[in-house]
Motif scaffolding. Structure first.
Motif, PDB file in Angstrom:
ATOM      1  N   HIS A  34     -27.932  53.217 -34.871  1.00  0.00           N
ATOM      2  CA  HIS A  34     -26.541  53.654 -34.751  1.00  0.00           C
ATOM      3  C   HIS A  34     -26.432  55.146 -34.980  1.00  0.00           C
ATOM      4  N   CYS A  35     -25.414  55.688 -34.367  1.00  0.00           N
ATOM      5  CA  CYS A  35     -25.063  57.096 -34.522  1.00  0.00           C
ATOM      6  C   CYS A  35     -23.543  57.128 -34.577  1.00  0.00           C
ATOM      7  N   GLY A  36     -23.006  57.462 -35.724  1.00  0.00           N
ATOM      8  CA  GLY A  36     -21.558  57.407 -35.880  1.00  0.00           C
ATOM      9  C   GLY A  36     -21.079  55.978 -35.759  1.00  0.00           C
ATOM     10  N   LEU A  37     -20.125  55.748 -34.880  1.00  0.00           N
ATOM     11  CA  LEU A  37     -19.607  54.394 -34.681  1.00  0.00           C
ATOM     12  C   LEU A  37     -20.275  53.669 -33.517  1.00  0.00           C
ATOM     13  N   ILE A  38     -21.272  54.265 -32.903  1.00  0.00           N
ATOM     14  CA  ILE A  38     -21.970  53.626 -31.787  1.00  0.00           C
ATOM     15  C   ILE A  38     -23.216  52.940 -32.328  1.00  0.00           C
ATOM     16  N   SER A  39     -23.369  51.658 -31.991  1.00  0.00           N
ATOM     17  CA  SER A  39     -24.500  50.886 -32.512  1.00  0.00           C
ATOM     18  C   SER A  39     -25.176  50.102 -31.401  1.00  0.00           C
ATOM     19  N   GLY A  40     -26.468  49.892 -31.575  1.00  0.00           N
ATOM     20  CA  GLY A  40     -27.239  49.016 -30.715  1.00  0.00           C
ATOM     21  C   GLY A  40     -27.990  48.024 -31.592  1.00  0.00           C
ATOM     22  N   ILE A  41     -27.758  46.742 -31.353  1.00  0.00           N
ATOM     23  CA  ILE A  41     -28.410  45.680 -32.120  1.00  0.00           C
ATOM     24  C   ILE A  41     -29.378  44.986 -31.168  1.00  0.00           C
ATOM     25  N   GLU A  42     -30.664  45.243 -31.365  1.00  0.00           N
ATOM     26  CA  GLU A  42     -31.675  44.692 -30.467  1.00  0.00           C
ATOM     27  C   GLU A  42     -32.151  43.342 -30.983  1.00  0.00           C
ATOM     28  N   VAL A  43     -32.087  42.351 -30.111  1.00  0.00           N
ATOM     29  CA  VAL A  43     -32.488  40.999 -30.492  1.00  0.00           C
ATOM     30  C   VAL A  43     -33.849  40.667 -29.895  1.00  0.00           C
ATOM     31  N   GLY A  44     -34.519  39.709 -30.522  1.00  0.00           N
ATOM     32  CA  GLY A  44     -35.817  39.255 -30.060  1.00  0.00           C
ATOM     33  C   GLY A  44     -36.163  37.934 -30.719  1.00  0.00           C
ATOM     34  N   ILE A  61     -25.655  36.702 -24.932  1.00  0.00           N
ATOM     35  CA  ILE A  61     -25.045  36.953 -26.243  1.00  0.00           C
ATOM     36  C   ILE A  61     -23.695  37.652 -26.066  1.00  0.00           C
ATOM     37  N   CYS A  62     -23.630  38.615 -25.161  1.00  0.00           N
ATOM     38  CA  CYS A  62     -22.358  39.305 -24.922  1.00  0.00           C
ATOM     39  C   CYS A  62     -21.308  38.353 -24.355  1.00  0.00           C
ATOM     40  N   GLU A  63     -21.714  37.432 -23.506  1.00  0.00           N
ATOM     41  CA  GLU A  63     -20.778  36.422 -23.000  1.00  0.00           C
ATOM     42  C   GLU A  63     -20.287  35.539 -24.143  1.00  0.00           C
ATOM     43  N   ALA A  64     -21.171  35.150 -25.039  1.00  0.00           N
ATOM     44  CA  ALA A  64     -20.778  34.334 -26.194  1.00  0.00           C
ATOM     45  C   ALA A  64     -19.845  35.110 -27.119  1.00  0.00           C
ATOM     46  N   LEU A  76     -30.236  45.618 -21.701  1.00  0.00           N
ATOM     47  CA  LEU A  76     -31.316  44.629 -21.810  1.00  0.00           C
ATOM     48  C   LEU A  76     -31.006  43.709 -22.992  1.00  0.00           C
ATOM     49  N   ASP A  77     -31.809  43.719 -24.039  1.00  0.00           N
ATOM     50  CA  ASP A  77     -31.550  42.840 -25.181  1.00  0.00           C
ATOM     51  C   ASP A  77     -30.998  43.596 -26.388  1.00  0.00           C
ATOM     52  N   ALA A  78     -30.395  44.731 -26.145  1.00  0.00           N
ATOM     53  CA  ALA A  78     -29.690  45.463 -27.198  1.00  0.00           C
ATOM     54  C   ALA A  78     -28.188  45.284 -26.963  1.00  0.00           C
ATOM     55  N   ILE A  79     -27.514  44.750 -27.967  1.00  0.00           N
ATOM     56  CA  ILE A  79     -26.081  44.532 -27.884  1.00  0.00           C
ATOM     57  C   ILE A  79     -25.398  45.815 -28.342  1.00  0.00           C
ATOM     58  N   VAL A  80     -24.536  46.361 -27.504  1.00  0.00           N
ATOM     59  CA  VAL A  80     -23.874  47.629 -27.792  1.00  0.00           C
ATOM     60  C   VAL A  80     -22.534  47.368 -28.477  1.00  0.00           C
ATOM     61  N   PHE A  81     -22.328  48.032 -29.601  1.00  0.00           N
ATOM     62  CA  PHE A  81     -21.035  48.000 -30.294  1.00  0.00           C
ATOM     63  C   PHE A  81     -20.531  49.435 -30.318  1.00  0.00           C
ATOM     64  N   MET A  82     -19.482  49.707 -29.533  1.00  0.00           N
ATOM     65  CA  MET A  82     -18.969  51.065 -29.383  1.00  0.00           C
ATOM     66  C   MET A  82     -17.438  51.016 -29.443  1.00  0.00           C
ATOM     67  N   PRO A  83     -16.895  50.882 -30.649  1.00  0.00           N
ATOM     68  CA  PRO A  83     -15.446  50.741 -30.787  1.00  0.00           C
ATOM     69  C   PRO A  83     -14.727  52.085 -30.640  1.00  0.00           C
ATOM     70  N   PRO A  84     -13.428  52.027 -30.426  1.00  0.00           N
ATOM     71  CA  PRO A  84     -12.651  53.271 -30.380  1.00  0.00           C
ATOM     72  C   PRO A  84     -12.587  53.899 -31.771  1.00  0.00           C
ATOM     73  N   LEU A  85     -12.383  55.197 -31.821  1.00  0.00           N
ATOM     74  CA  LEU A  85     -12.360  55.910 -33.096  1.00  0.00           C
ATOM     75  C   LEU A  85     -11.212  55.469 -33.997  1.00  0.00           C
ATOM     76  N   ILE A 103     -24.967  35.767 -31.530  1.00  0.00           N
ATOM     77  CA  ILE A 103     -26.424  35.640 -31.602  1.00  0.00           C
ATOM     78  C   ILE A 103     -26.790  34.228 -32.054  1.00  0.00           C
ATOM     79  N   ASP A 104     -26.100  33.734 -33.073  1.00  0.00           N
ATOM     80  CA  ASP A 104     -26.374  32.377 -33.549  1.00  0.00           C
ATOM     81  C   ASP A 104     -26.031  31.329 -32.507  1.00  0.00           C
ATOM     82  N   ASP A 105     -24.939  31.525 -31.774  1.00  0.00           N
ATOM     83  CA  ASP A 105     -24.554  30.582 -30.718  1.00  0.00           C
ATOM     84  C   ASP A 105     -25.637  30.458 -29.654  1.00  0.00           C
ATOM     85  N   VAL A 106     -26.204  31.593 -29.254  1.00  0.00           N
ATOM     86  CA  VAL A 106     -27.168  31.599 -28.156  1.00  0.00           C
ATOM     87  C   VAL A 106     -28.576  31.244 -28.629  1.00  0.00           C
TER      88      VAL A 106
END
Length: 108
Positions: A34-44, A61-64, A76-85, A103-106
């Motif tokens: 993550h950098c500031g409020l932008i995050s990438g959560i990589e699953v495997g 996972i994004c659909e779930a 790819l397999d990194a879930i992006v979390f990029m909320p407004p400021l 993630i748990d659902d899938v």
């Protein structure tokens, strides 16, 4: 400017950092960036190996996550979390929780 959005970012960034520390310990999370409020959560896989790209795991996972009230996208397999400021801490918590539930659902 009237809402002091930029001045209120540091506490939100710290709050998100703490939540992501917990997410990083999930058995299907390979990496959290993550950098500031932008995050990438990589699953495997739970053994740390990446998923086969053709399974579209990140996309599933994004659909779930939509079922938990969060619209996001994968890289790819990194879930992006990029909320407004202007996001609030409860909204950050809700968004991160939606990703974990998805993630748990899938992946079980």
């Amino acid at each position: 400017r009237d809402e002091h959005t930029l001045e209120s970012l540091q506490p939100k960034i710290g709050f998100l950092r703490a939540l992501l520390g917990d997410v990083a310990r999930h058995r299907h999370v390979r990496d959290v960036r993550h950098c500031g409020l932008i995050s990438g959560i990589e699953v495997g896989n739970s053994d740390g190996a990446p998923f086969v790209w053709s399974e579209r795991t990140g996309g599933r996972i994004c659909e779930a996550a939509r079922h938990h009230g969060l619209l996001t996208r994968p890289v790819l397999d990194a879930i992006v979390f990029m909320p407004p400021l202007c996001i609030t801490e409860p909204q950050i918590e809700s968004g991160v929780a939606a990703i974990v539930r998805a993630i748990d659902d899938v992946l079980g």
